[in-house]
Design a protein around this motif. Structure first.
Motif, short mmCIF file in Angstrom:
data_model
loop_
_atom_site.label_atom_id
_atom_site.label_comp_id
_atom_site.label_asym_id
_atom_site.label_seq_id
_atom_site.Cartn_x
_atom_site.Cartn_y
_atom_site.Cartn_z
N PRO A 5 -7.93 -4.49 12.50
CA PRO A 5 -6.88 -5.20 11.45
C PRO A 5 -7.68 -5.46 10.27
O PRO A 5 -8.96 -6.04 10.40
N ILE A 6 -7.09 -5.51 8.97
CA ILE A 6 -7.75 -5.92 7.86
C ILE A 6 -7.12 -7.33 7.38
O ILE A 6 -5.93 -7.45 7.52
N ILE A 7 -7.92 -8.22 6.86
CA ILE A 7 -7.34 -9.66 6.23
C ILE A 7 -7.95 -9.54 4.81
O ILE A 7 -8.80 -8.77 4.40
N VAL A 8 -6.81 -10.15 3.99
CA VAL A 8 -7.01 -10.31 2.77
C VAL A 8 -7.11 -11.69 2.49
O VAL A 8 -6.06 -12.49 2.98
N SER A 9 -7.90 -12.25 1.69
CA SER A 9 -8.16 -13.65 1.19
C SER A 9 -8.63 -13.79 -0.32
O SER A 9 -8.80 -12.71 -0.71
N ALA A 10 -7.94 -14.86 -0.51
CA ALA A 10 -8.40 -15.08 -2.08
C ALA A 10 -9.81 -15.83 -2.07
O ALA A 10 -10.20 -16.46 -1.10
N LEU A 11 -10.69 -15.58 -3.09
CA LEU A 11 -11.95 -16.08 -2.91
C LEU A 11 -11.86 -17.35 -3.90
O LEU A 11 -11.32 -17.41 -5.15
N LEU A 12 -12.53 -18.37 -3.33
CA LEU A 12 -12.49 -19.76 -3.93
C LEU A 12 -13.65 -19.93 -4.88
O LEU A 12 -14.64 -19.24 -4.45
N ALA A 13 -13.47 -20.69 -5.88
CA ALA A 13 -14.65 -20.91 -6.88
C ALA A 13 -15.67 -21.80 -5.95
O ALA A 13 -15.34 -22.51 -4.92
N PRO A 14 -17.07 -21.57 -6.07
CA PRO A 14 -18.08 -22.01 -5.28
C PRO A 14 -17.84 -23.35 -4.85
O PRO A 14 -17.98 -24.02 -3.94
N GLU A 15 -17.64 -24.36 -5.82
CA GLU A 15 -17.36 -25.74 -5.91
C GLU A 15 -16.28 -26.27 -4.89
O GLU A 15 -16.27 -27.17 -4.46
N ASP A 16 -15.33 -25.41 -5.26
CA ASP A 16 -14.18 -25.68 -4.56
C ASP A 16 -14.09 -25.30 -2.99
O ASP A 16 -13.60 -25.89 -2.14
N LEU A 17 -14.80 -24.08 -2.56
CA LEU A 17 -15.29 -23.68 -1.38
C LEU A 17 -16.11 -24.77 -0.65
O LEU A 17 -15.67 -25.16 0.46
N TRP A 153 -12.52 -7.27 7.94
CA TRP A 153 -12.26 -6.57 9.31
C TRP A 153 -12.02 -7.83 10.19
O TRP A 153 -12.96 -8.81 10.28
N TYR A 154 -11.26 -7.73 11.08
CA TYR A 154 -10.91 -8.82 12.03
C TYR A 154 -11.23 -8.09 13.36
O TYR A 154 -10.45 -7.19 13.89
N ARG A 155 -12.33 -8.35 14.08
CA ARG A 155 -12.48 -7.92 15.22
C ARG A 155 -12.70 -8.99 16.42
O ARG A 155 -13.63 -8.83 17.50
N GLY A 156 -12.09 -10.15 16.16
CA GLY A 156 -11.96 -11.20 17.12
C GLY A 156 -12.88 -12.27 17.12
O GLY A 156 -12.60 -13.43 17.32
N GLY A 157 -14.03 -12.10 16.13
CA GLY A 157 -14.90 -13.32 15.93
C GLY A 157 -14.98 -13.61 14.38
O GLY A 157 -13.63 -13.33 13.68
N PRO A 158 -16.06 -14.01 14.03
CA PRO A 158 -15.95 -14.18 12.45
C PRO A 158 -15.61 -12.84 11.56
O PRO A 158 -15.85 -11.80 12.28
N TRP A 159 -15.16 -12.93 10.69
CA TRP A 159 -14.76 -11.58 9.79
C TRP A 159 -15.77 -11.06 8.96
O TRP A 159 -16.90 -11.63 9.01
N GLU A 160 -15.87 -9.79 9.46
CA GLU A 160 -16.84 -8.97 8.63
C GLU A 160 -16.25 -8.27 7.35
O GLU A 160 -15.39 -7.80 7.23
N PRO A 161 -17.36 -8.64 6.39
CA PRO A 161 -16.63 -8.29 5.16
C PRO A 161 -16.67 -6.77 4.66
O PRO A 161 -17.30 -6.19 5.44
N ILE A 162 -15.56 -6.53 4.06
CA ILE A 162 -15.54 -4.97 3.48
C ILE A 162 -15.74 -4.87 2.24
O ILE A 162 -16.73 -4.03 1.65
N ALA A 163 -15.14 -5.75 0.93
CA ALA A 163 -15.38 -5.69 0.07
C ALA A 163 -14.82 -6.94 -0.89
O ALA A 163 -14.00 -7.67 -0.39
N GLU A 164 -15.25 -7.36 -1.98
CA GLU A 164 -14.58 -8.35 -3.03
C GLU A 164 -14.22 -7.68 -4.42
O GLU A 164 -14.83 -6.95 -4.74
N TYR A 165 -13.13 -8.30 -4.99
CA TYR A 165 -12.73 -7.93 -5.95
C TYR A 165 -12.49 -9.16 -6.95
O TYR A 165 -11.62 -9.92 -6.60
#
Length: 173
Positions: A5-17, A153-165
């Protein structure tokens, strides 16, 4: 590797993250905390839609200004606490993507979206109530930066990155 399965998240600015993740590391049970703080747009998209999802996110990032956003409230989750996020621009982006992917959405991703960043989960309700009260005592709304969107990608553990936009146009504060 097998599709997942694919997850989509928003990217937070570094200081906010860094700020949100500091709260998460302090309050999320270490044995369950496999991810940094995040703001999920979609929880479970089918791998067969990857090309379409990529096109949609790329188009949004290229043509849409960075959406203004702010942590506006604390949310009690029963067994956790989250930071409630207000961002009409991000809601609009997510709505456009959801409309385009309507046939691929799970019930969770079709339901009303409540943007939030979870800082605690999987604890006793009494512990969650105590943290909610503690954070509420000095909570102040604050702006946060949304710099783009990411695919995972969600494979049951930490998410695996696909791409950032990344959004190519600055937003209004």
């Amino acid at each position: 590797m097998a599709a997942a399965p694919i997850i989509v998240s928003a990217l937070l600015a570094p200081e906010d993250l860094a700020w949100a993740d500091g709260l998460r590391r302090a309050h999320y049970p270490a044995e369950h905390n496999r991810l940094p703080a995040h703001l999920t747009l979609f929880h479970h998209l089918p791998p067969s839609a990857l090309d379409e999802i990529r096109r949609r996110l790329m188009a949004e990032a290229r043509t849409t200004a960075r959406p203004a956003a702010r942590v506006a409230r604390l949310l009690a989750l029963g067994r956790g606490v989250a930071l409630g996020v207000d961002s009409p621009g991000l809601v609009a982006i997510r709505s456009r993507i959801a409309e385009a992917l309507e046939g691929s959405l799970t019930p969770q991703d079709r339901a009303a979206w409540r943007p939030h960043i979870t800082v605690q989960n999987k604890v006793a309700a009494s512990e969650a109530r105590a943290l909610f009260q503690d954070l509420r005592s000095d909570f102040r709304p604050r702006p946060i930066g949304i710099t783009g969107m990411a695919l995972w990608w969600y494979r049951g553990g930490p998410w695996e990155p696909i791409a950032e936009y990344r959004f190519s146009r600055p937003g209004r504060p």
